[in-house]
Design a protein around this motif. Sequence first.
Motif, PDB file in Angstrom:
ATOM      1  N   PRO A 142     -20.444 -16.002  41.873  1.00 29.77           N
ATOM      2  CA  PRO A 142     -19.774 -16.778  42.918  1.00 29.77           C
ATOM      3  C   PRO A 142     -20.172 -18.249  42.850  1.00 29.77           C
ATOM      4  N   LEU A 172     -15.094 -19.143  40.889  1.00 30.53           N
ATOM      5  CA  LEU A 172     -16.034 -18.268  40.201  1.00 30.53           C
ATOM      6  C   LEU A 172     -16.581 -19.014  38.991  1.00 30.53           C
ATOM      7  N   LEU A 211     -10.973 -11.774  44.889  1.00 30.44           N
ATOM      8  CA  LEU A 211     -11.284 -12.291  43.556  1.00 30.44           C
ATOM      9  C   LEU A 211     -10.031 -12.649  42.756  1.00 30.44           C
TER      10      LEU A 211
END
Length: 148
Positions: free
Chosen positions: A92, A97, A40
């Motif tokens: 997602p 993102l 991430l």
Amino acid sequence: MQELIGGGLVVAAFSALPVAAQDQPEGGYGAFADTAVSELVGQNVLSAVGDNVGEVEALVSADGAVLAVLGVGGFLGFGEHDVAVPLTELSPAEGALLLEGLDRETLEAMPEYGGEGEPLAMNTTVAGAPIAEEPALPDATVIETPTE
């Protein structure tokens, strides 16, 4: 809303967030509980209309929630500042993102993140489980074959 996080007073602009983010479940992992932190951090963040609004700089745990620290604003890294949003606000998307609840202007107007909370380790999942390291491959052995 004012909230005490990590010993420092944070005046958060969470009132601009949808109600779901303000009433997030314990843990605040959203769709990312089993995702590696390292997957991430560094991801681009897009607004609901597809504009690039920032990049995930870090994930931190504060008061039972996981916050994504986003670098927003600026140009080529100059003038950028960090803001914190609940991880549950992100979802997602293909290669990035998605942050549906906030636009670029709202993020840039948020107070700068002051370092509150505990950074999540890069070698764990968002929920805190350690990530098994892949076994190292054995050294390759070169076998020479005779040529005719």
